[in-house]
Scaffold this active site. Structure first.
Site, PDB file in Angstrom:
ATOM      1  N   ASP A  95      41.465  34.822  49.855  1.00 43.15           N
ATOM      2  CA  ASP A  95      40.821  34.970  48.551  1.00 43.15           C
ATOM      3  C   ASP A  95      41.624  35.895  47.646  1.00 43.15           C
ATOM      4  O   ASP A  95      41.784  35.641  46.440  1.00 43.15           O
ATOM      5  CB  ASP A  95      39.388  35.484  48.716  1.00 43.15           C
ATOM      6  CG  ASP A  95      39.288  36.724  49.601  1.00 43.15           C
ATOM      7  OD1 ASP A  95      40.249  37.035  50.338  1.00 43.15           O
ATOM      8  OD2 ASP A  95      38.235  37.390  49.562  1.00 43.15           O
ATOM      9  N   ASP A 116      37.104  41.668  42.331  1.00 42.42           N
ATOM     10  CA  ASP A 116      36.280  40.558  42.820  1.00 42.42           C
ATOM     11  C   ASP A 116      35.000  41.139  43.418  1.00 42.42           C
ATOM     12  O   ASP A 116      35.021  41.765  44.477  1.00 42.42           O
ATOM     13  CB  ASP A 116      37.057  39.763  43.875  1.00 42.42           C
ATOM     14  CG  ASP A 116      36.292  38.542  44.367  1.00 42.42           C
ATOM     15  OD1 ASP A 116      35.245  38.215  43.773  1.00 42.42           O
ATOM     16  OD2 ASP A 116      36.737  37.918  45.348  1.00 42.42           O
TER      17      ASP A 116
END
Length: 241
Positions: A95, A116
């Site tokens: 990710d 994030d």
């Protein structure tokens, strides 16, 4: 068209891209991935795909991908559009690789901090010379609520709610501690990076983007689909091989 599969800790995002534009986006559970892929294949002519999974799901587990011409499974060996100076590249989350790739494509020649806000809050920094150095990993909002409930005898399990500086009972005190704590953490991290890199671009993404973006005082770009866009850019980068 490109099929993008982002399999996270708690949910799965599946997107169809026409070049650099999302034309379809669905959010589902791991048990329904195959059915969703089949549905999208009936709607669109999908030639390429990329799979990013933080868990145990692998391409071989998804027979629906066999009809696709090129399938890229994201890991540390895949060709990426930036210089990776992370000391342990094998342990760098897929990710985070995708987020940095999105930063490189959308903000070229800039110092970028990507935040994030999901199960964990990750901070990733890439400089104007396309060099990635690393960042930080911190517990996310729901993880903090869960830890207060799990590791104490009497504190309840809560979800995000309105909050103030001064909590006047147990629940509002927990909301104040968790949410003000996260906001001050994020603001503090941004301030430290801005001190070192004055011309800093900050991008906020992840499941809690909409909530946090309204509360943060710092100037940021909020984009909940930033990771998907990064995966698509990696896929395109690998189609040139």
């Amino acid at each position: 068209m490109n099929l993008i599969l982002d399999i996270g800790n708690t949910r799965v995002k599946i997107a169809v891209f026409q070049k650099h534009t999302i034309v379809e986006l669905s959010i589902t559970s791991p048990e329904k991935i195959g059915k969703e892929i089949t549905k999208l294949q009936k709607q669109y002519t999908i030639k390429n795909a990329i799979l990013s999974s933080v868990g145990e799901t692998e391409a071989k587990d998804l027979k629906e991908l066999t009809a696709i011409k090129k399938v890229v499974v994201l890991d540390h060996t895949v060709k990426i559009p930036f210089i990776n100076n992370y000391k342990t590249p094998k342990t760098l989350g897929v990710d985070r690789i995708a987020l940095v790739s999105a930063a490189i494509e959308q903000y070229p020649s800039k110092n970028v901090l990507v935040i994030d806000a999901g199960s964990c809050i990750t901070y990733d920094f890439v400089n104007e010379e396309r060099t990635y150095f690393g960042g930080a990993i911190s517990p996310g909002i729901h993880m903090r609520y869960q830890s207060l409930h799990t590791f104490t005898a009497n504190l309840p399990k809560l979800k995000i709610d309105e909050f103030s500086l001064i909590g006047q009972d147990t629940k509002t005190s927990m909301h104040s501690g968790v949410l003000n704590g996260i906001l001050h953490e994020i603001e503090g991290v941004i301030a430290e990076y801005q001190h070192k890199y004055p011309n800093l671009t900050v991008v906020l993404t992840g499941g809690d983007t909409n909530f946090l973006a309204k509360k943060l005082k710092s100037s940021i770009f909020a984009n909940p689909n930033f990771l998907l866009e990064g995966l698509n850019s990696i896929l395109i980068h690998n189609l040139d091989e």
